[in-house]
Design a protein around this motif. Sequence first.
Motif, short mmCIF file in Angstrom:
data_model
loop_
_atom_site.label_atom_id
_atom_site.label_comp_id
_atom_site.label_asym_id
_atom_site.label_seq_id
_atom_site.Cartn_x
_atom_site.Cartn_y
_atom_site.Cartn_z
N ALA A 51 -19.79 38.24 26.81
CA ALA A 51 -20.70 38.98 27.75
C ALA A 51 -21.68 37.75 28.47
O ALA A 51 -22.40 37.31 27.81
N PRO A 52 -21.60 37.87 29.75
CA PRO A 52 -22.61 36.78 30.61
C PRO A 52 -24.33 37.03 30.30
O PRO A 52 -24.55 38.21 30.43
N SER A 53 -24.91 35.78 30.33
CA SER A 53 -26.50 36.24 29.89
C SER A 53 -27.08 36.29 31.26
O SER A 53 -28.61 36.35 31.11
N LYS A 54 -26.54 36.10 32.22
CA LYS A 54 -27.26 36.34 33.62
C LYS A 54 -26.37 37.00 34.66
O LYS A 54 -25.06 36.84 34.83
N ILE A 55 -27.08 37.81 35.47
CA ILE A 55 -26.45 38.44 36.49
C ILE A 55 -27.24 38.22 37.84
O ILE A 55 -28.49 38.49 37.68
N VAL A 56 -26.82 38.23 39.14
CA VAL A 56 -27.49 37.98 40.30
C VAL A 56 -27.06 39.10 41.16
O VAL A 56 -25.88 39.34 41.14
N LEU A 57 -27.93 39.90 41.51
CA LEU A 57 -27.88 40.81 42.72
C LEU A 57 -28.32 40.31 44.02
O LEU A 57 -29.10 39.60 44.10
N TYR A 58 -27.52 40.70 44.88
CA TYR A 58 -27.57 40.00 46.43
C TYR A 58 -28.31 41.40 47.12
O TYR A 58 -27.98 42.38 47.09
N GLY A 59 -28.77 41.01 48.33
CA GLY A 59 -28.98 41.94 49.33
C GLY A 59 -27.66 41.95 50.13
O GLY A 59 -26.83 41.11 49.89
N ARG A 60 -27.62 42.91 50.83
CA ARG A 60 -26.32 43.32 51.67
C ARG A 60 -26.35 42.16 52.76
O ARG A 60 -24.97 42.08 53.80
N ASP A 61 -27.15 41.33 52.99
CA ASP A 61 -27.05 40.12 53.78
C ASP A 61 -26.77 39.15 52.95
O ASP A 61 -26.35 37.92 53.78
N GLY A 62 -26.16 39.20 51.97
CA GLY A 62 -25.83 38.07 51.07
C GLY A 62 -26.74 36.97 50.38
O GLY A 62 -26.17 35.99 49.66
N GLY A 63 -27.94 37.43 50.55
CA GLY A 63 -29.02 36.49 50.01
C GLY A 63 -29.12 37.02 48.64
O GLY A 63 -29.13 38.02 48.23
N PRO A 64 -29.50 36.17 47.55
CA PRO A 64 -29.92 36.51 46.32
C PRO A 64 -31.17 37.11 46.36
O PRO A 64 -32.15 36.53 46.68
N ARG A 65 -31.21 38.08 45.72
CA ARG A 65 -32.40 38.90 45.68
C ARG A 65 -33.21 39.06 44.02
O ARG A 65 -34.22 39.03 43.85
N VAL A 66 -32.30 39.54 43.13
CA VAL A 66 -32.65 40.00 41.62
C VAL A 66 -31.86 38.99 40.83
O VAL A 66 -30.80 38.93 40.70
N HIS A 67 -32.52 38.22 40.19
CA HIS A 67 -31.93 37.42 38.74
C HIS A 67 -32.18 37.95 37.66
O HIS A 67 -33.32 37.73 36.97
N LEU A 68 -31.29 38.62 36.95
CA LEU A 68 -31.47 39.26 35.70
C LEU A 68 -31.32 38.06 34.62
O LEU A 68 -30.11 37.99 34.35
N GLU A 69 -32.20 37.73 34.35
CA GLU A 69 -32.14 36.74 33.19
C GLU A 69 -33.44 36.46 32.50
O GLU A 69 -34.66 36.88 33.02
N GLY A 70 -33.54 36.00 31.11
CA GLY A 70 -34.81 35.86 30.53
C GLY A 70 -35.74 36.94 30.59
O GLY A 70 -35.42 38.09 30.16
N ARG A 71 -36.76 36.54 30.94
CA ARG A 71 -37.91 37.78 30.82
C ARG A 71 -38.40 37.99 32.32
O ARG A 71 -39.56 38.49 32.66
N ARG A 72 -37.57 37.78 33.24
CA ARG A 72 -37.89 37.99 34.82
C ARG A 72 -37.82 39.53 35.05
O ARG A 72 -36.61 40.10 34.60
N THR A 73 -38.72 40.06 35.51
CA THR A 73 -38.92 41.61 35.62
C THR A 73 -38.67 42.02 37.28
O THR A 73 -39.41 41.55 37.83
N PHE A 74 -37.72 43.00 37.45
CA PHE A 74 -37.47 43.46 38.85
C PHE A 74 -37.64 44.96 38.76
O PHE A 74 -37.11 45.55 37.85
N PHE A 75 -38.38 45.50 39.77
CA PHE A 75 -38.74 47.06 39.58
C PHE A 75 -37.82 47.76 40.88
O PHE A 75 -37.80 46.99 42.08
#
Length: 461
Positions: A51-75
């Motif tokens: 299972a991967p330790s990092k997931i990146v979610l993008y905006g629908r414009d293709g730009g990376p927005r949310v980096h799910l890893e470590g202790r980074r928090t997104f609301f």
Amino acid sequence: HQASLEILRRTGVRVHHGGALDLLSAAGCTINDGNLVKFPAAVVEEALKTAPSKIVLYGRDGGPRVHLEGRRTFFGTGSDLPNILDLETGERRLSLLSDVADTARLADSLPNLDFVMSMALPSDVPSATSDRRSFLAMIENTAKPVVFTAWDETGLADIIAMAEVVAGGAEQLDQEPFLLAYLEPTSPLQHSETVLNKLMMMADRRLPFVYAPGPVEGASAPVTSAGSLVMANAEILSGITIAQLRRPGAPIVYGSGSGPLDMRTTVATYSSPEFMLHCRAIAELGQRRYHLPTWGFSGCTDSKVPDIQAGADIGLWTLWTALIGANLVHDVGYVESGMTCSYEMIVLCDEVIGFVRRLMGGIEVGPENLALDTIDEVGPGGDFLAADHTLRHYKDCWYPKLFDRFSNQSWVEAGSPSIVDTARAAAREAIANHCPEPLPETTRETLHRLVAEAVGRAGTG
């Protein structure tokens, strides 16, 4: 972790899916009584390795927005609330499809919200296809990443098809996913056929999803926090195992939410210390033991309206979530123990998140910030108001948009507004005037056609 492995070895979980049973049997699990699966620890441990330790979610414009890893928090907001506090009247009413669009537009306008969920479970459209309609309403009104729910595998396939249109094809969506599916096993210790169909569809397409049980301590889980945690962890681990057996490397967010049933009121709490401790434990297990992105909660309250109790709850939740470092944090704007949405609460939470992010940023130390030359220049008995250093740095402070810092006279002259009044006005203004990045017209037409086809197949009109 060891206690959860013991549950999986000794007690097992019910798996109501033939394909999943075949995968588990081939991997070395024991199946009794038709679908009761017992897991050797080695099978679970091997699945966790892929299972991967990092997931990146993008905006629908293709730009990376949310980096799910470590202790980074997104609301972000939450999903599927049957009720809403009307923005004009303040009265509790049934949620509508327009609320899905309006809350998405509002969240898109707020700088401290990083992703969007539907918030509303629309009562004014047929339920069979409301998941597709809600997804369309979200992506038309936000360019931020979307976390969504689908009622079954048919709805999920339709939503994925819509997402591929927006992304520009299946390969592009695979490379830059702007969506994440919310999936949930059934506590205690069951995986339904429907949820595993969805899990496998997401895994097959390498699209990210969260697999998060929501047991209630004292009802669908042991009443003790440790017992609830160990059972929820067994449910998550068994789901991760199935996903990784289906497709090694399937991107999955580890998480659970569990609070006690208040035995005096029979309400499942959303803002209890036990719920918050459960989320801390989930963050610790996910980060330190499994090295997986983690699911979290914030900005929610058991209060029925955005009042002092709600303010205390969202302040505690937001600071707590930031301190424990949960990654994908949802339910901003929930009131009434996860039954009702408040527009004002969404706006208030954005303000609190901004405050907490500044707090977590700490104090920058360096020659310019230590200001030794300026202190020497002003000297004893002077003042810093006119100093060049002040002019350079006064905007570095965090300035609220909603919280009141005016003098009493200024506040009275402004009509003595409450913080809820200010938040309500901000929500109205954003919904009326904020313009999210529009979808291309051809894309929009295709999406509406896909939804119409889904409605036609369902015969719901």
